[in-house]
Every structure is written in C-alpha cells, then in structure tokens.
Design a protein around this motif. Sequence first.
Motif, PDB file in Angstrom:
ATOM      1  N   ASP A 199       1.025  -0.984  -0.283  1.00 42.22           N
ATOM      2  CA  ASP A 199      -0.146  -0.380  -0.206  1.00 42.22           C
ATOM      3  C   ASP A 199       1.404   1.529  -0.049  1.00 42.22           C
ATOM      4  O   ASP A 199       1.358   1.206   0.940  1.00 42.22           O
ATOM      5  CB  ASP A 199      -0.891   0.277   0.956  1.00 42.22           C
ATOM      6  CG  ASP A 199      -2.364   1.333   0.958  1.00 42.22           C
ATOM      7  OD1 ASP A 199      -1.651   1.966   0.278  1.00 42.22           O
ATOM      8  OD2 ASP A 199      -3.341   0.942   2.232  1.00 42.22           O
ATOM      9  N   PRO A 200       0.455   2.481  -1.005  1.00 47.41           N
ATOM     10  CA  PRO A 200       2.226   3.461  -0.790  1.00 47.41           C
ATOM     11  C   PRO A 200       1.487   4.240   0.307  1.00 47.41           C
ATOM     12  O   PRO A 200       2.014   4.898   0.796  1.00 47.41           O
ATOM     13  CB  PRO A 200       1.064   4.004  -1.996  1.00 47.41           C
ATOM     14  CG  PRO A 200       0.659   2.823  -2.941  1.00 47.41           C
ATOM     15  CD  PRO A 200      -0.139   1.884  -2.636  1.00 47.41           C
ATOM     16  N   ALA A 201       0.004   4.019   0.448  1.00 45.43           N
ATOM     17  CA  ALA A 201       0.380   4.715   2.345  1.00 45.43           C
ATOM     18  C   ALA A 201       0.643   4.728   3.307  1.00 45.43           C
ATOM     19  O   ALA A 201       1.416   5.089   4.241  1.00 45.43           O
ATOM     20  CB  ALA A 201      -1.793   4.546   3.054  1.00 45.43           C
ATOM     21  N   ILE A 203       3.965   3.827   3.082  1.00 47.24           N
ATOM     22  CA  ILE A 203       5.538   4.410   2.628  1.00 47.24           C
ATOM     23  C   ILE A 203       5.618   5.542   2.925  1.00 47.24           C
ATOM     24  O   ILE A 203       6.356   6.163   3.732  1.00 47.24           O
ATOM     25  CB  ILE A 203       5.543   4.499   1.037  1.00 47.24           C
ATOM     26  CG1 ILE A 203       6.223   2.792   0.444  1.00 47.24           C
ATOM     27  CG2 ILE A 203       7.072   5.217   0.551  1.00 47.24           C
ATOM     28  CD1 ILE A 203       6.437   1.571   1.440  1.00 47.24           C
ATOM     29  N   THR A 204       4.067   6.070   2.982  1.00 43.89           N
ATOM     30  CA  THR A 204       3.768   7.605   3.413  1.00 43.89           C
ATOM     31  C   THR A 204       4.462   7.896   4.720  1.00 43.89           C
ATOM     32  O   THR A 204       4.532   8.632   5.082  1.00 43.89           O
ATOM     33  CB  THR A 204       2.207   7.999   3.247  1.00 43.89           C
ATOM     34  OG1 THR A 204       2.501   8.213   1.861  1.00 43.89           O
ATOM     35  CG2 THR A 204       1.826   9.852   2.924  1.00 43.89           C
ATOM     36  N   ALA A 205       3.240   6.583   5.104  1.00 40.06           N
ATOM     37  CA  ALA A 205       3.201   6.450   6.630  1.00 40.06           C
ATOM     38  C   ALA A 205       4.449   6.432   7.437  1.00 40.06           C
ATOM     39  O   ALA A 205       5.084   6.798   8.475  1.00 40.06           O
ATOM     40  CB  ALA A 205       2.501   5.843   7.634  1.00 40.06           C
ATOM     41  N   THR A 206       5.358   5.525   6.681  1.00 39.84           N
ATOM     42  CA  THR A 206       6.952   5.272   6.583  1.00 39.84           C
ATOM     43  C   THR A 206       7.639   6.386   7.223  1.00 39.84           C
ATOM     44  O   THR A 206       8.715   6.763   7.634  1.00 39.84           O
ATOM     45  CB  THR A 206       7.626   4.121   6.342  1.00 39.84           C
ATOM     46  OG1 THR A 206       6.621   2.731   6.400  1.00 39.84           O
ATOM     47  CG2 THR A 206       8.856   3.304   6.723  1.00 39.84           C
ATOM     48  N   ALA A 207       7.382   6.975   5.953  1.00 39.29           N
ATOM     49  CA  ALA A 207       8.657   7.744   5.754  1.00 39.29           C
ATOM     50  C   ALA A 207       8.141   9.328   6.476  1.00 39.29           C
ATOM     51  O   ALA A 207       8.909   9.650   6.697  1.00 39.29           O
ATOM     52  CB  ALA A 207       8.339   8.885   4.419  1.00 39.29           C
ATOM     53  N   ALA A 208       7.077   9.619   7.287  1.00 39.72           N
ATOM     54  CA  ALA A 208       6.786  10.335   8.023  1.00 39.72           C
ATOM     55  C   ALA A 208       6.760  10.461   9.031  1.00 39.72           C
ATOM     56  O   ALA A 208       7.927  11.104   9.921  1.00 39.72           O
ATOM     57  CB  ALA A 208       4.890  10.835   8.603  1.00 39.72           C
TER      58      ALA A 208
END
Length: 566
Positions: A199-201, A203-208
């Motif tokens: 889920d791309p989400a 990656i977004t959450a991990t990067a944050a």
Amino acid sequence: MSTGTEPTPDTAAVVAGPPLAEEPGLGTLTLPGFLREVTESYAERTALVSPEDGTEWSYADLWERANEVARALRACGVGKDSRVGVLMTNRAEWLAAVFGTSLAGGVAVALSTFSTQPELDHLLRISGVSVLLFERRVAKTDFGEVLTGLEPQLATAEPGAVASTEYPFLRYAAVVGDPHPGTAIESWDDFLARGKDTDPALITATAATVQPSDTAVLFFSSGTTSKPKGIRNAHRGVTIQLWRFRRMFGFSPDDEVRCWTANGFFWSGNFGQALGSTLAAGGTLILQSLFDAEAALNLMQAQRVTFPVSWPHQHAQLQGAPNWDTVDLSSLKFVDRDLPLATHPTIDTDWTEPGHAYGNTETFTITTCFPACTPEETIAGSSGVPLPGNTIKIADPLTGATLNRGDHGEICVKGPTLMLGYVGTPLDETLDDEGYFHTGDGGYLDDAGRLYWEGRLTDIIKTGGANVSPLEVDEILAQYPGVKIGRTVGVPHETLGEMVVACVVPHTGHTLDAAAIRDHLRTQLASYKVPREILFFTEDDLALSSSAKIKSSDLRTLAAQRLATE
C-alpha cells in the motif's frame, strides 16, 4: 609549530561559525523530506538524463521511482534502520535506490564500484546489509560473478531465498542490467514487482516517522592507509549539506543548472556537491557512469552542460582528449576560471567555485568554506571559515592541548553534520572530552578565523627545519602544461631530514623537462618548497586508490627506489 605560550580565550585556536538557526536556505532535514520538497517544487522539470541507457526522468518520475523501490523494499522486510547496500555507478537507479531506502525507513549503504573482491567482502561484512541492489557489469568487473564467488549461496538458492552464513543479515539481492538466471539474484523488474501489493500509504506513513537524528546513510572512508571505515551519518547532517551546497554555489531555480559528473555518488563529496546542489536548485543531472574524457566532452556539448563536477586529474585528461580542440563548450557557465577546463577557447568565464573549503566524510563533506565568487583577498589562500553550527579547534597532535592562533597542529571539528560514529567503534573512542573529532589533518587558524589546511599530518614534509605541504606544490604542478598527474612526497635525506620530490606523469605525447618545471615552481613557491628532484613515471607505475588517490607511503618508496638507482 607552537609559539610556546599558553592560549587565552582571545588567542586560542578555536573558531565557531554562526548558529545553525541563522543559516538561510535550509529545507526539510530528512532525505524523504528533501526529496518530497524538491519534487513538489520542480515536478515537471527534468531531474536527470542518462544518455548511455536512454533514461530521462522528471522530478515527478524520480519521486515515483523512489517510492516504487521503497514499496519493494518493504515487501522484502526492510524497516526501521535496515541496511540496504547500493553498488552502482551514477545511474538513475542509484538515486531511486538511495532515496527509496530512506522512504522505507532504512539506511542506504553506499558501496564503491571500484571495490575488488576482497574489498567488497570487507564492506559487506562490516555494513550488515539485508538487501543488496547492484549493477551487474561495471567496466571489466562482473559483480554477479564477484558476489556468487563470495557467497556460494547466491549461486545455488532460489531468487529471494538467500540465507547467507558469510553475511548473516543478507536476505535479498537484485541486479540492474543483465539478469543472473539460475541464482538467488533477482532481476530489477522482478525486484520492483515485489512491491506491487504494498500500500503506498504505508510508505507515506513510514517516511513520516523518519527523524533528523536517525541514521540516513553509511558511507566509507577512502581507505588509502587502512581498510575503509564505515561512517554513519544522520539525516540532518546529510540534508544540511545538500541544501548548503546550493547556497555555497549560489544556485537558484532560475539558473537552470545542468550538472555533468562521472564521479561516483558513493563518495560523499560528489553526493553533496553534484547531486545536492543540483536537485536543491531544480537542475538536471547529466549522468556518465564511468569517466571517459572524449565521451564526457561530447556529453557536455550535446547536453548543454553548465556545471561540470570533476577531479583535477580528470580536467587534465579532458585537455588531452582527441576532441578537445573541436568540441563546443560554450554552455559551461559554472566552471572555475582557474581550472584547466576554463582554458578551452569556447569558454568565457570569470566565475570562481567555492573550492576553498575543508571537510571530511565524517562531517559529510564541508566544514569550512567560502561561497562562490568570494574575492581572493578575502580567501587569502585559506580553506574557508567555519560554516553555521561548526566549531574548529587546532590541537597539539601529541597532547591534545588547544594551541594559539597561528600555531600549526591537528584540525579538530564538531558541529551538526558530524557523523554519528564509526561502525563498531564506541563514540567515546572517536571524540575527545569536548566532543571534537580529531581529523588527523594538519593546519592552523589565522586571526581572521580562516582555516589553513596543510594536508595529512603524516604527509607533511619536514625539510631542513621547515614544513612543506605536498598539496601546495601539487596545485602548482597541476597547472604546468603537459602534466597529467603530479604528486609531491618527502624522501629521507641525510642532512635535510626529508627531501622534497615531485613525481610526475606526463600527458601522452608530451616530453617534459625537469629543470623547466622547477623554474616554473620557483616563480610561485618559496625556494625550500621547490622539489629538489622531479621524477617521471607512467600512470601504470603509480598505485591509484578507488578515489584516484595515490598512497603516500607507496609513492615515497617508489621515489626512493628510483633515486637510488639513478
């Protein structure tokens, strides 16, 4: 040389730069944040061009490709602080792999493509990578064969099923370029396909979650005197330098920077200077995977390069290329007027680079510097002044005591870009009681707070009671017509202690005269700095390290042997 007087607060050789909070131009201080910021700002601009394989990515493409790698890495089990080895030349996938690793929460381990099999074995052992992303063929080296030779498991297991006992953390390997069928090494396309269900989400959450204090990258020292050390650098330190280089070069989005480089991004200096300054300014990277002078000149012409980033010996090879006299380099704008490249008849420049700088991999490049186009009278032959947040101290190399301004000693540094530490070495064994890193380099601070770097302490030539910096002589040697490589060393001498000797490799087809070179040097150097002997060698005679350095100890031995036979 010490003055013999105890330093006072007014005379101590300690200089601090402005507070980091006062530095202009800094953006987000994590690699995911840096990438997000530049790709949002310059989405439709061209981020990179790789003519060798026909790749051209916009900033939006770079963002998507890095996210694609991040999704695949998460599918391979990469998480917080997992180490991902990246063994590639300068190509689009290198950027996607390193930024993708940061988006996945991991640590990018930059591995040199100049590594021999024993060197790569050492790097893999100390870095503890769990995923290895590599380029199959680099020049004459087949890294697929090298790796399967190091770990037979890679040659016998199924793809994605590595259970290495040689490298116990290694679980996945993927290759860019020619596939390696029948092994555990996945093709690049198969590797990326692993992330299709991530889920791309995520990656977004991990990067944050990535913090400026987290480990971002693991680079290695050059290893000219011992095995390379693994150096852990934090996101804050790395990204400060990426933003900072844009400011030091004076670049803005309006400049439409087009940067050519063939130097590996696995060296921190090129990562910060070429990649950082270009992407931070919305420019375009023109990638050449391996340096070839004739091809480089053609690239500069065809791609209308404005900003070439290369080493001095590469400038000399460019001058000696067969197309030097016919190529059009008029697009080159950001090329230092004092470099050999600036002598090309189609180049008209009065620009000077921020090359008067000092730094280390341990500080992820520059610690002191002057911005581009700083007047020569301000620089005064120095290596710059401390950058924001940094403090420089000159210490007695034997006792560690702080010296006075003007005293020659060991350069010690601390600041926000200082490494988190060496792999396997406690930090208290690396820093002194005041938190300074002792660099092993010699130099001094003047009353204006400028740092003067004099080379490695072990390389300073002590001749007839005077100290001679080989670097100073080498810089003048490099300007002499026909000199391809010039390196200066001290050779034992019965009465002087050491004799200054220059080792020179002429350009192909050039015949050089030792007396004429000495006459040239006398016009620019004090007499005691002028080499008493000029020795001529071929390039094959000299042992170059992966970063084009020559081991001083080997060169001293070679020079002494030549003098003994003559």
